[in-house]
Write an enzyme that holds these catalytic residues in place. Structure first.
Site, PDB file in Angstrom:
ATOM      1  CG  ASP A 107     -10.251  23.970 -35.283  1.00  0.00           C
ATOM      2  OD1 ASP A 107     -10.533  23.901 -36.493  1.00  0.00           O
ATOM      3  OD2 ASP A 107      -9.388  24.739 -34.824  1.00  0.00           O
TER       4      ASP A 107
ATOM      5  CG  ASP B 256      -7.466  23.257 -39.824  1.00  0.00           C
ATOM      6  OD1 ASP B 256      -7.550  24.301 -40.495  1.00  0.00           O
ATOM      7  OD2 ASP B 256      -7.805  23.184 -38.625  1.00  0.00           O
TER       8      ASP B 256
END
Length: 202
Positions: A161, A175
């Protein structure tokens, strides 16, 4: 059997032939209806599904490769001051850091999602649904690749991330694709549009 017997036939033979003819006619009618229904809805939107999924997957993969090579173990880059930053975080949970103790379970869920989408593709005639499912498929595959190939091990890998808004969880483009695809599916469902292109009214 004589010519007369063949001409007259037995009642059972005639009944069997009649039943066979009726079954064949029903089958032909069903096939014709299926072809007409498919032609009315147009072609399957599998190319749209595959194209959107590939775009989401490749974009996610490329951005992860870049941020890992350029940003990991370094200070965060301010994109919009402290409101939006880029910094690498290894996440073993689900989207936005949820469920870090369930890495294997989340991996299996991602595999199931991919298989379900592939199965739905056979009856996919709606372009909006193809876009929504493509986003889900691309995002799921993007994070699934991390879980399979990144450390600490197969099906236990940590997802990369790097998008870090202020006062919010760090996430990635996979995501984002999953969330956008999910929101679009909710909207399409509320509007009564089914994946096969038909519209229902409750």
């Amino acid at each position: 059997m004589t010519e007369a017997e063949r001409a007259i036939g037995t009642p059972d033979d005639q009944a069997d032939e009649t039943a066979g003819d009726q079954a064949e006619q029903l089958s032909d009618t069903a096939d014709t209806a299926d072809r007409a229904d498919s032609e009315g809805r147009g072609r399957r939107r599998i190319p749209v599904l595959v194209g959107v999924a590939l775009f989401a997957f490749v974009l996610d993969l490329v951005t992860k490769l870049i941020v890992v090579s350029q940003l990991e173990h370094r200070d965060a880059i301010e994109v919009i001051g402290t409101v939006l930053q880029f910094k690498v975080v290894r996440n073993r949970g689900a989207a936005f850091g949820i469920g870090e103790a369930l890495t294997v379970v989340l991996t299996l869920i991602a595999v199931v999602v991919v298989l379900v989408i592939i199965r739905l593709a056979r009856k996919l005639y709606s372009t909006p649904w193809a876009v929504a499912l493509g986003l889900l498929l691309g995002g799921a595959c993007g994070n699934l690749v991390d879980r399979i190939f990144r450390s600490p091990g197969v099906f236990q890998g940590a997802v990369v991330d790097f998008i870090a808004p202020q006062h919010f969880a760090v996430f990635n483009l996979a995501d984002s694709a999953i969330v956008c695809g999910g929101v679009l599916i909710v909207v399409l469902s509320f509007r009564g549009l089914d994946p096969d292109g038909t519209v229902h009214r409750d």
